[in-house]
Write an enzyme that holds these catalytic residues in place. Structure first.
Site, PDB file in Angstrom:
ATOM      1  N   HIS A 125      28.484  43.726  44.003  1.00 34.38           N
ATOM      2  CA  HIS A 125      28.837  43.178  43.075  1.00 34.38           C
ATOM      3  C   HIS A 125      28.389  41.292  42.560  1.00 34.38           C
ATOM      4  O   HIS A 125      28.563  40.965  43.738  1.00 34.38           O
ATOM      5  CB  HIS A 125      30.487  43.080  42.586  1.00 34.38           C
ATOM      6  CG  HIS A 125      30.819  42.468  40.995  1.00 34.38           C
ATOM      7  ND1 HIS A 125      31.110  41.495  41.033  1.00 34.38           N
ATOM      8  CD2 HIS A 125      30.839  43.345  40.197  1.00 34.38           C
ATOM      9  CE1 HIS A 125      30.889  40.972  40.010  1.00 34.38           C
ATOM     10  NE2 HIS A 125      31.577  42.455  39.206  1.00 34.38           N
ATOM     11  N   ASN A 181      37.463  47.198  36.661  1.00 38.80           N
ATOM     12  CA  ASN A 181      37.108  46.204  38.170  1.00 38.80           C
ATOM     13  C   ASN A 181      38.855  44.992  38.066  1.00 38.80           C
ATOM     14  O   ASN A 181      38.262  44.217  37.375  1.00 38.80           O
ATOM     15  CB  ASN A 181      35.639  45.899  37.916  1.00 38.80           C
ATOM     16  CG  ASN A 181      35.532  44.323  39.172  1.00 38.80           C
ATOM     17  OD1 ASN A 181      36.598  44.464  40.029  1.00 38.80           O
ATOM     18  ND2 ASN A 181      34.393  43.553  39.572  1.00 38.80           N
ATOM     19  N   TRP A 182      39.434  45.330  38.909  1.00 35.61           N
ATOM     20  CA  TRP A 182      39.885  44.280  38.697  1.00 35.61           C
ATOM     21  C   TRP A 182      40.410  43.251  39.023  1.00 35.61           C
ATOM     22  O   TRP A 182      40.351  42.010  38.893  1.00 35.61           O
ATOM     23  CB  TRP A 182      41.779  44.416  39.324  1.00 35.61           C
ATOM     24  CG  TRP A 182      42.181  45.943  38.147  1.00 35.61           C
ATOM     25  CD1 TRP A 182      41.270  46.906  36.728  1.00 35.61           C
ATOM     26  CD2 TRP A 182      43.468  46.546  38.799  1.00 35.61           C
ATOM     27  NE1 TRP A 182      43.155  48.083  37.045  1.00 35.61           N
ATOM     28  CE2 TRP A 182      43.640  47.326  37.769  1.00 35.61           C
ATOM     29  CE3 TRP A 182      44.764  46.259  39.093  1.00 35.61           C
ATOM     30  CZ2 TRP A 182      44.974  48.131  37.402  1.00 35.61           C
ATOM     31  CZ3 TRP A 182      45.675  47.239  39.707  1.00 35.61           C
ATOM     32  CH2 TRP A 182      46.003  48.075  38.747  1.00 35.61           C
ATOM     33  N   LYS A 183      39.248  43.086  40.399  1.00 34.33           N
ATOM     34  CA  LYS A 183      38.872  41.457  40.623  1.00 34.33           C
ATOM     35  C   LYS A 183      40.104  40.750  41.197  1.00 34.33           C
ATOM     36  O   LYS A 183      40.892  41.548  41.886  1.00 34.33           O
ATOM     37  CB  LYS A 183      38.085  40.745  39.095  1.00 34.33           C
ATOM     38  CG  LYS A 183      36.964  41.295  39.170  1.00 34.33           C
ATOM     39  CD  LYS A 183      35.950  40.030  37.863  1.00 34.33           C
ATOM     40  CE  LYS A 183      35.153  40.382  37.278  1.00 34.33           C
ATOM     41  NZ  LYS A 183      34.547  40.009  36.690  1.00 34.33           N
ATOM     42  N   GLU A 190      24.979  45.510  35.610  1.00 32.52           N
ATOM     43  CA  GLU A 190      25.809  44.138  35.104  1.00 32.52           C
ATOM     44  C   GLU A 190      24.347  42.842  35.690  1.00 32.52           C
ATOM     45  O   GLU A 190      24.399  42.685  36.310  1.00 32.52           O
ATOM     46  CB  GLU A 190      27.428  43.837  36.069  1.00 32.52           C
ATOM     47  CG  GLU A 190      27.131  45.361  36.281  1.00 32.52           C
ATOM     48  CD  GLU A 190      28.967  45.374  36.678  1.00 32.52           C
ATOM     49  OE1 GLU A 190      29.935  45.412  36.151  1.00 32.52           O
ATOM     50  OE2 GLU A 190      29.354  43.879  37.671  1.00 32.52           O
TER      51      GLU A 190
HETATM   52  P1  PGA Z   1      33.610  41.457  32.711  1.00 29.10           P
HETATM   53  O1  PGA Z   1      32.821  42.061  34.120  1.00 29.10           O
HETATM   54  O2  PGA Z   1      33.621  42.869  31.645  1.00 29.10           O
HETATM   55  O3  PGA Z   1      34.127  40.777  32.852  1.00 29.10           O
HETATM   56  O4  PGA Z   1      32.115  41.036  32.449  1.00 29.10           O
HETATM   57  C1  PGA Z   1      32.445  43.113  34.448  1.00 29.10           C
HETATM   58  C2  PGA Z   1      32.240  42.498  36.350  1.00 29.10           C
HETATM   59  O5  PGA Z   1      32.283  41.941  36.727  1.00 29.10           O
HETATM   60  O6  PGA Z   1      32.156  43.502  36.614  1.00 29.10           O
END
Ligand code: PGA
Length: 267
Positions: free
Chosen positions: A97, A12-14, A169
């Site tokens: 998310h 997940n590159w956000k 998550e």
């Molecule tokens: P993180 O993010 O690995 O940087 O904690 C995971 C996500 O939010 O999907």
């Protein structure tokens, strides 16, 4: 059995990387990561870069996911992109998310409608669920995850629901919310078991075993073996680590090694 499923790794590159930077990252990932038959690697770049990335990737190695989309198929919804527009571009879409639920006020019902819209457009939802620190401390974690899972799947037929990937998550362990390491293996195991129990109640034992349930939040290569070794965990959803090609390639490699050791111990 869950060990027979391909391991799913979703990066997940956000909201990071412009088109040029995205292209560089894809090139480096392609150089670093070999084709692994038993590992399915999915990249979730920002909306703007999905199209160029789709033209660049080696489809034997990588699939794509959208990070979000709108639940109506078309119309006067300025600024939105629909699942209909994405249907030939992506296999998957992240839905629900915690950043969307918290920063963009996505309710249980909005998440449900997005899951339904994805399925309607033949995109597999990766439904993200998880409790906040406050909810965990208040003993509410299971109830929160129950409500997130059951509401999100409530408008699907059993056959449709069985295609959905669920990503546990825990919000408190996500790097962007201050988490510095993943939840403990026993915490992950307990919640994944709970999610499978909910799936079993709704769709029966076979479906609950066949459905894919993965873990995300502060995933890094050093934790991969422990997490994927847990019964019922089918994959990982790294965020921050997916932007660094060394780290992401190491995660894939660790998943591959973990799988090999499981297959050896199975006989
Ligand atoms: P993180 O993010 O690995 O940087 O904690 C995971 C996500 O939010 O999907």
């Amino acid at each position: 059995m869950s060990t027979m499923k391909r391991t799913l790794i979703v990066g997940n590159w956000k909201m990071n990387l412009n088109t040029h930077e995205a292209s560089l990252l894809v090139k480096r990932l392609d150089d670093q990561i070999p084709i692994h038959r038993d590992i399915e690697i999915v990249l979730a770049p920002p909306m703007l870069t999905l199209q160029p990335v789709s033209q660049q990737i080696d489809r034997r190695k990588f699939r794509l996911a959208a990070q979000n989309a709108y639940y109506r198929d078309e119309g006067a919804f300025t600024g939105e992109v629909s699942f209909t527009m994405l249907r030939d571009l992506v296999h998957y879409a992240l839905i629900g998310h915690s950043e969307r639920r918290i920063y963009f006020h996505e309710t249980l019902e909005i998440v449900r409608d997005k899951v339904q819209a994805a399925v309607r457009n033949e995109i597999v939802p990766i439904l993200c669920v998880g409790e906040s620190k406050h909810e965990r401390l208040a003993g509410e974690a299971k109830r929160v995850v129950h409500d997130q899972v059951t509401t999100a799947l409530s408008n699907l037929t059993p056959e449709e629901a069985e295609q959905v990937v669920i990503a546990y998550e825990p919000v408190w362990a996500i790097s962007t919310f201050g988490g510095s390491e993943p939840a403990k293996p026993d915490e992950i195991h307990a919640m994944i078991k709970w999610i499978r129990h909910l799936l079993k109640e709704a769709y029966g034992e076979q479906a609950s075993e066949d459905m894919r349930v993965i873990y995300g939040a502060s995933v890094d290569a050093e934790f991969v073996g422990d997490i994927l070794g847990l019964d019922g965990v089918d994959g990982l959803l790294p965020g921050a680590a997916s932007l660094n090609y060394h780290k992401f390639a190491d995660i894939v490699e660790a998943a591959y090694r973990q799988r090999q050791s499981m297959e050896e111990s199975d006989g």
